[in-house]
Design a protein around this motif. Sequence first.
Motif, PDB file in Angstrom:
ATOM      1  N   SER A  25       0.834  -1.208   0.000  1.00  0.00           N
ATOM      2  CA  SER A  25       0.000   0.000   0.000  1.00  0.00           C
ATOM      3  C   SER A  25       0.866   1.255   0.000  1.00  0.00           C
ATOM      4  O   SER A  25       0.516   2.266  -0.631  1.00  0.00           O
ATOM      5  N   ASN A  26       2.018   1.210   0.685  1.00  0.00           N
ATOM      6  CA  ASN A  26       2.925   2.353   0.655  1.00  0.00           C
ATOM      7  C   ASN A  26       3.469   2.596  -0.754  1.00  0.00           C
ATOM      8  O   ASN A  26       3.574   3.742  -1.201  1.00  0.00           O
ATOM      9  N   LEU A  27       3.817   1.518  -1.440  1.00  0.00           N
ATOM     10  CA  LEU A  27       4.295   1.653  -2.818  1.00  0.00           C
ATOM     11  C   LEU A  27       3.236   2.303  -3.695  1.00  0.00           C
ATOM     12  O   LEU A  27       3.534   3.187  -4.505  1.00  0.00           O
ATOM     13  N   GLN A  28       2.003   1.887  -3.537  1.00  0.00           N
ATOM     14  CA  GLN A  28       0.933   2.457  -4.343  1.00  0.00           C
ATOM     15  C   GLN A  28       0.774   3.940  -4.051  1.00  0.00           C
ATOM     16  O   GLN A  28       0.584   4.753  -4.968  1.00  0.00           O
ATOM     17  N   GLY A 238      12.820   5.665   0.269  1.00  0.00           N
ATOM     18  CA  GLY A 238      12.985   4.628   1.279  1.00  0.00           C
ATOM     19  C   GLY A 238      11.910   4.668   2.334  1.00  0.00           C
ATOM     20  O   GLY A 238      11.056   3.788   2.415  1.00  0.00           O
ATOM     21  N   THR A 239      11.905   5.710   3.158  1.00  0.00           N
ATOM     22  CA  THR A 239      10.998   5.793   4.304  1.00  0.00           C
ATOM     23  C   THR A 239       9.529   5.693   3.898  1.00  0.00           C
ATOM     24  O   THR A 239       8.744   4.999   4.554  1.00  0.00           O
ATOM     25  N   ALA A 240       9.142   6.357   2.827  1.00  0.00           N
ATOM     26  CA  ALA A 240       7.734   6.352   2.418  1.00  0.00           C
ATOM     27  C   ALA A 240       7.268   4.978   1.945  1.00  0.00           C
ATOM     28  O   ALA A 240       6.066   4.727   1.881  1.00  0.00           O
ATOM     29  N   ILE A 241       8.219   4.083   1.646  1.00  0.00           N
ATOM     30  CA  ILE A 241       7.867   2.716   1.242  1.00  0.00           C
ATOM     31  C   ILE A 241       7.997   1.748   2.395  1.00  0.00           C
ATOM     32  O   ILE A 241       7.067   0.995   2.722  1.00  0.00           O
ATOM     33  N   PHE A 242       9.154   1.781   3.073  1.00  0.00           N
ATOM     34  CA  PHE A 242       9.460   0.760   4.079  1.00  0.00           C
ATOM     35  C   PHE A 242       9.208   1.205   5.508  1.00  0.00           C
ATOM     36  O   PHE A 242       9.215   0.386   6.432  1.00  0.00           O
ATOM     37  N   GLY A 243       9.017   2.497   5.730  1.00  0.00           N
ATOM     38  CA  GLY A 243       8.845   3.003   7.090  1.00  0.00           C
ATOM     39  C   GLY A 243      10.142   3.529   7.646  1.00  0.00           C
ATOM     40  O   GLY A 243      11.181   3.548   6.987  1.00  0.00           O
ATOM     41  N   GLU A 244      10.098   4.016   8.905  1.00  0.00           N
ATOM     42  CA  GLU A 244      11.284   4.557   9.540  1.00  0.00           C
ATOM     43  C   GLU A 244      12.303   3.453   9.774  1.00  0.00           C
ATOM     44  O   GLU A 244      11.958   2.311  10.089  1.00  0.00           O
ATOM     45  N   ARG A 245      13.571   3.805   9.634  1.00  0.00           N
ATOM     46  CA  ARG A 245      14.627   2.827   9.854  1.00  0.00           C
ATOM     47  C   ARG A 245      14.857   2.574  11.337  1.00  0.00           C
ATOM     48  O   ARG A 245      14.763   3.487  12.149  1.00  0.00           O
ATOM     49  N   ILE A 246      15.156   1.333  11.664  1.00  0.00           N
ATOM     50  CA  ILE A 246      15.467   0.956  13.038  1.00  0.00           C
ATOM     51  C   ILE A 246      16.845   1.475  13.394  1.00  0.00           C
ATOM     52  O   ILE A 246      17.805   1.259  12.661  1.00  0.00           O
ATOM     53  N   LYS A 247      16.945   2.203  14.519  1.00  0.00           N
ATOM     54  CA  LYS A 247      18.240   2.690  14.982  1.00  0.00           C
ATOM     55  C   LYS A 247      18.947   1.575  15.734  1.00  0.00           C
ATOM     56  O   LYS A 247      18.353   0.900  16.574  1.00  0.00           O
ATOM     57  N   THR A 248      20.226   1.353  15.408  1.00  0.00           N
ATOM     58  CA  THR A 248      20.985   0.321  16.100  1.00  0.00           C
ATOM     59  C   THR A 248      22.071   0.908  16.952  1.00  0.00           C
ATOM     60  O   THR A 248      22.446   2.055  16.796  1.00  0.00           O
TER      61      THR A 248
END
Length: 248
Positions: A25-28, A238-248
């Motif tokens: 749905s994010n890709l769309q 990136g973010t708009a498709i996969f979400g926020e990145r996990i901080k390590t």
Amino acid sequence: MTEWVRFVAGFPRSRPRQIMSTIGSNLQAVRERIAAAALAAGRRPEEIALLAVSKTFSANEVRAAHAAGQRDFGENYVQEAMQKIIALSALPLVWHFIGPIQSNKTRTIAEHFDWVHSVAREKIALRLAEARPQELGPLDICLQVNVSGETSKSGVAPEEVRQLAEAVRNLPRLRLRGLMAVPEPSDDVGLQRRRFCGLRLLLEQLNAAGFGLDTLSMGMSQDLEAAVMEGATIVRIGTAIFGERIKT
């Protein structure tokens, strides 16, 4: 911290199932943003390619994006990318390297990627050309330009682009396609457009000199509309498709 712990800590982690289920749905939604921006600019949506930036995200998330129709993926880190390239080798994916390039990583990049967006030095281009296997065909290249003049940013200075372009287009097994930029983050749409306009004008100058370039790689999740208005042919999301990145 040992090298092994650093490797494991830096490897992309799988996300909860409910997050992965939203990738389609994010890709769309992103495709709809691109189409709307293109139409507002008097362009055809199919002129703009979507590059899904999958750095720090898992192979399973890339697989989910592919299942939703995404083919092109961008990676910044060679070791992380290779884990995914190997794991997903059965899928017809196109891999783009978009991060800073270390000299000792050029062979791996030349052997496993289809595009490199971040060439900023003749030395790196030469190493890529020397390492590119003949049977793979030319490696598509974009020159990264530091359009905002930040000392912390990678990229060739605008006034040095012509010289680098001349060097790269004469190298074997490379195909110079265009320019890439990562301007400073800003919510000022006017500033966003000025930075992207600057990159477009550089491309037009090179084409007036006979380079025949066709690619402007510019625009990310927060500024893709401004990039499309100024002529982007590839947007890196990136973010708009996969979400926020996990901080390590």
